[in-house]
Design an enzyme around this catalytic site. Structure first.
Site, mmCIF file in Angstrom:
data_model
loop_
_atom_site.group_PDB
_atom_site.id
_atom_site.type_symbol
_atom_site.label_atom_id
_atom_site.label_comp_id
_atom_site.label_asym_id
_atom_site.label_seq_id
_atom_site.Cartn_x
_atom_site.Cartn_y
_atom_site.Cartn_z
ATOM 1 N N ILE A 1 0.815 -1.221 0.000
ATOM 2 C CA ILE A 1 0.000 0.000 0.000
ATOM 3 C C ILE A 1 0.846 1.267 0.000
ATOM 4 O O ILE A 1 0.301 2.372 -0.104
ATOM 5 C CB ILE A 1 -0.963 0.015 1.205
ATOM 6 C CG1 ILE A 1 -0.187 -0.085 2.520
ATOM 7 C CG2 ILE A 1 -1.989 -1.103 1.092
ATOM 8 C CD1 ILE A 1 -1.062 0.017 3.750
ATOM 9 N N LYS B 1 11.452 5.943 2.024
ATOM 10 C CA LYS B 1 12.884 5.905 1.778
ATOM 11 C C LYS B 1 13.541 4.734 2.481
ATOM 12 O O LYS B 1 14.483 4.137 1.964
ATOM 13 C CB LYS B 1 13.514 7.221 2.238
ATOM 14 C CG LYS B 1 14.987 7.347 1.907
ATOM 15 C CD LYS B 1 15.518 8.708 2.310
ATOM 16 C CE LYS B 1 16.992 8.846 1.946
ATOM 17 N NZ LYS B 1 17.534 10.166 2.348
ATOM 18 N N TYR B 2 13.039 4.392 3.643
ATOM 19 C CA TYR B 2 13.662 3.352 4.448
ATOM 20 C C TYR B 2 12.756 2.147 4.682
ATOM 21 O O TYR B 2 13.118 1.260 5.460
ATOM 22 C CB TYR B 2 14.082 3.922 5.814
ATOM 23 C CG TYR B 2 15.024 5.094 5.713
ATOM 24 C CD1 TYR B 2 16.350 4.915 5.332
ATOM 25 C CD2 TYR B 2 14.589 6.385 5.989
ATOM 26 C CE1 TYR B 2 17.217 5.992 5.231
ATOM 27 C CE2 TYR B 2 15.449 7.468 5.896
ATOM 28 C CZ TYR B 2 16.756 7.271 5.515
ATOM 29 O OH TYR B 2 17.609 8.340 5.416
ATOM 30 N N GLU C 1 8.969 -0.301 3.201
ATOM 31 C CA GLU C 1 7.828 -0.558 2.337
ATOM 32 C C GLU C 1 6.664 -0.985 3.223
ATOM 33 O O GLU C 1 6.853 -1.732 4.187
ATOM 34 C CB GLU C 1 8.146 -1.647 1.304
ATOM 35 C CG GLU C 1 9.168 -1.207 0.264
ATOM 36 C CD GLU C 1 9.395 -2.261 -0.807
ATOM 37 O OE1 GLU C 1 8.899 -3.399 -0.616
ATOM 38 O OE2 GLU C 1 10.057 -1.951 -1.809
ATOM 39 N N VAL C 2 5.462 -0.525 2.885
ATOM 40 C CA VAL C 2 4.301 -0.717 3.746
ATOM 41 C C VAL C 2 3.303 -1.647 3.056
ATOM 42 O O VAL C 2 2.993 -1.471 1.872
ATOM 43 C CB VAL C 2 3.632 0.630 4.083
ATOM 44 C CG1 VAL C 2 2.473 0.427 5.046
ATOM 45 C CG2 VAL C 2 4.654 1.600 4.677
ATOM 46 N N LYS D 1 5.023 -2.691 8.297
ATOM 47 C CA LYS D 1 6.073 -1.825 7.760
ATOM 48 C C LYS D 1 7.367 -2.638 7.689
ATOM 49 O O LYS D 1 8.011 -2.905 8.701
ATOM 50 C CB LYS D 1 6.249 -0.593 8.647
ATOM 51 C CG LYS D 1 7.314 0.373 8.175
ATOM 52 C CD LYS D 1 7.436 1.556 9.128
ATOM 53 C CE LYS D 1 8.522 2.529 8.693
ATOM 54 N NZ LYS D 1 8.654 3.675 9.624
ATOM 55 N N ASP E 1 10.043 14.951 10.741
ATOM 56 C CA ASP E 1 9.602 14.627 9.370
ATOM 57 C C ASP E 1 8.089 14.823 9.222
ATOM 58 O O ASP E 1 7.395 13.985 8.646
ATOM 59 C CB ASP E 1 9.974 13.183 9.013
ATOM 60 C CG ASP E 1 9.910 12.927 7.509
ATOM 61 O OD1 ASP E 1 9.954 13.912 6.743
ATOM 62 O OD2 ASP E 1 9.814 11.750 7.102
#
EC number: 2.7.11.1
Length: 605
Positions: free
Chosen positions: A318, A322-323, A325-326, A341, A429
């Site tokens: 989904i 940068k660090y 993938e979800v 995550k 962030d």
């Protein structure tokens, strides 16, 4: 002497009769009878008178006659055996060629006598003597069978027959004719040709099959070699890719390590720290971590309790960052929807920091909680599990949100930021992508804590944080001792994009261009005052880009369709967030008390 010859003739006649009676010779054979009775016929032809030669001449003549008789007998035997062999070959349908038939006739001609005696019913002793004779005969004719001499046959036939049956050459031609007729009449000869042709065809087929098999083997070998080469090439490419990935990972780890060291105040370039007049210290929550035990903020010594990943099932991807993938997933034990995550290979210290901060913020308002930390034991991939949130980007809702909705969600976001700061943590962030809104439930969640950090007053941190369009000026001029006010600038950029319908509001191409975009709105006077206050300076490139400018009026950025949203209290709130000097910005607590949130701030007064 005539009497002696008559006596010898009578004895010869008696011997012939005895031989015939014993069955040694067949008198009815056309080949043997002339040989037996030739002397008798010669004697009768001469009329029984002999010349009065000397005894020596008579003896010589007798010896010659005996030799001639022996030769005639041998020749007749040969002829007889040839005839018997021809008959036997006709009966047996021999498949041998012409030369083999001739040799077989010579080799088997001597068994005629024994066969004749057997028909007469003779004893075994006689048969044994006959076998001895045949052995001698075989020895004698073995030399003859090796080379078929036609001249010898001609002499023997002519001498034996005594001219009564014609010349020797005529007899030889008769025998050859018989042999040729036999060979022509023998059907096995044509069969031999067919068999030879079939054998040749079979041999040709076998050779073709062998060639085909060899070609197939060669093709298989070539295919195997090609497959091996392809596999080797594939392995080589995979090795190159893995090596490249490893090098990139090492570079990233080195960069992260350097950034982390810079952020922790371990490595700071001396020329950047020279000329600093004043150190920046937060005006709120400055001593939170100093009042806590070291175990509260010490993520370097924190040990993660990794659990089994088999409890969760991944459904679909989904999002990505940068660090990480979800993915969306399911908790198999509870059947609840979750968000997984999956962390990319990063520095272990960064993972420990994120998990430690999430544990510190657990239960805070509008902060997504950490459900579980799992690790795949085979691949060593680490993942963080969160509750599922129906995430909608706030920018997608901007055209559906009214003034009240914007005030409400900004106020909810300030709750999360203030709670974070109260725990001694900077998010670092804040941006639209890290704010999840479920508008149907009017629920806001602040997510993605990968760059968050514990705050310690006077400590130098890494300036390579936050997204470029939401970076505050202190990061762009390398001010390492920043504080919580960093998050308030990012919130101001997000708020400007909502009410002014311009996201991102400061849209720079790089860090220097980003600073230039800020200067075009806020001017240069406040910038230089900020730099002079803390002893900061611009780089040569920044100095060449930035020229003196006046601060712009906020009303010039308001689109006519947003007059109902960009009201004066909203502009005032925005102006107090976007300040060069971090000490002049509103804190999260102060922001919630601003008149812009008068309908919501009764609970915090």
């Amino acid at each position: 002497m005539g009497k002696y010859y008559q006596i010898f003739f009578l004895l010869y006649l008696l011997c012939i009769l005895y031989v015939i009676s014993c069955g040694y010779i067949n008198p009815y054979s056309p080949y043997s009878s002339p040989c037996l009775f030739a002397p008798i016929i010669g004697y009768l032809y001469m009329g029984g008178s002999l010349s009065s030669n000397s005894s020596n001449n008579n003896n010589n003549n007798n010896n010659n006659n005996n030799n001639n008789n022996n030769n005639n007998n041998n020749n007749n035997n040969n002829n007889n055996n040839k005839d018997s062999k021809l008959t036997e070959n006709c009966n047996n349908n021999s498949s041998n060629n012409n030369s083999d038939n001739k040799s077989n006739i010579k080799n088997k001609q001597h068994h005629h006598h024994s066969n004749f005696r057997n028909r007469r019913g003779k004893s075994n002793n006689k048969n044994s003597s006959d076998n001895d004779d045949c052995t001698k005969c075989n020895k004698r004719h073995h030399t003859q069978s090796s080379s078929y001499d036609t001249s010898e046959l001609h002499q023997s036939v002519s001498s034996g027959l005594g001219g009564s049956m014609g010349s020797g050459s005529q007899a030889l031609t008769d025998i050859e004719k018989d042999i040729n007729e036999f060979m022509n009449a023998n059907p096995s000869h044509s069969l031999n040709k067919q068999q030879i042709q079939q054998q040749q065809q079979l041999q040709q087929q076998q050779q073709q099959l062998l060639k085909q098999q060899q070609q197939q083997q060669q093709q298989q070998q070539q295919q195997q070699q090609q497959q091996q080469q392809q596999q080797l090439e594939k392995q080589r490419k995979e090795q190159e890719e893995t090596e490249k990935k490893k090098q990139l990972e090492l570079q990233q780890q080195q960069q992260l390590q350097q950034q982390q060291q810079n952020g922790n105040g371990l490595i700071i370039e001396e020329d950047m720290m020279e000329g600093r007049i004043l150190r920046n210290i937060s005006k709120v929550y400055r001593d939170v971590n100093e009042n806590q035990p070291k175990s509260y903020y010490d993520y370097e010594g924190y040990r993660i309790n990794w659990k089994n990943v088999d409890r969760y099932e991944v459904i679909q991807k989904i999002g990505r960052g940068k660090y990480s993938e979800v993915f969306s997933g399911i908790d198999i034990e509870t059947s609840d929807e979750v968000v997984i995550k999956v962390l990319k290979p990063v520095q272990k210290l960064k993972i420990q920091r994120e998990i430690k901060i999430l544990e510190s913020l657990n239960g805070g308002p509008n902060i997504i909680p950490l459900l579980d930390s799992v690790k795949d034991q085979s691949s060593k991939v680490c993942s963080l599990v969160f509750p599922f949130v129906n995430k909608t980007d706030i920018r997608e809702l901007v055209y559906t949100l009214d003034d009240y909705d914007i005030r409400y969600y900004i106020f909810e976001l300030l709750k999360a930021i203030d709670y974070t700061h109260s725990k001694g943590i900077i998010h670092r962030d804040i941006k639209p992508l890290n704010i999840a809104i479920d508008h149907s439930k009017r629920k806001l969640s602040l997510i993605d804590w990968g760059l968050a950090e514990y705050y310690h007053p006077g400590k130098n941190y890494n300036v390579r944080v936050a997204s470029r369009h939401y970076k505050p000026p202190e990061l762009l001029v390398n001010m390492f001792d920043y504080d919580y006010s960093l998050d308030m600038w990012s919130l101001g950029c997000l708020f400007a994009g909502l009410i002014l319908d311009r996201d991102p509001f400061f849209n720079g191409d790089n860090n220097n261009d980003q600073l230039l975009k800020i200067v075009k709105v806020l001017g240069t006077d406040d910038l230089f005052n900020f730099l002079d206050k803390f002893g900061l300076s611009l780089t040569d490139e920044q100095s060449s880009l930035i020229k003196p400018r006046q601060k712009s009026n906020w009303e010039r950025f308001i689109p006519y369709e947003n007059d109902d949203i960009a009201q004066p209290d909203a502009i005032d709130f925005l102006d107090k967030l976007l300040r060069y000097d971090p000490t002049e910005r509103l804190t999260a607590k102060e922001a919630m008390k601003h008149p812009y949130f008068k309908d919501f701030n009764q609970s915090i007064l």
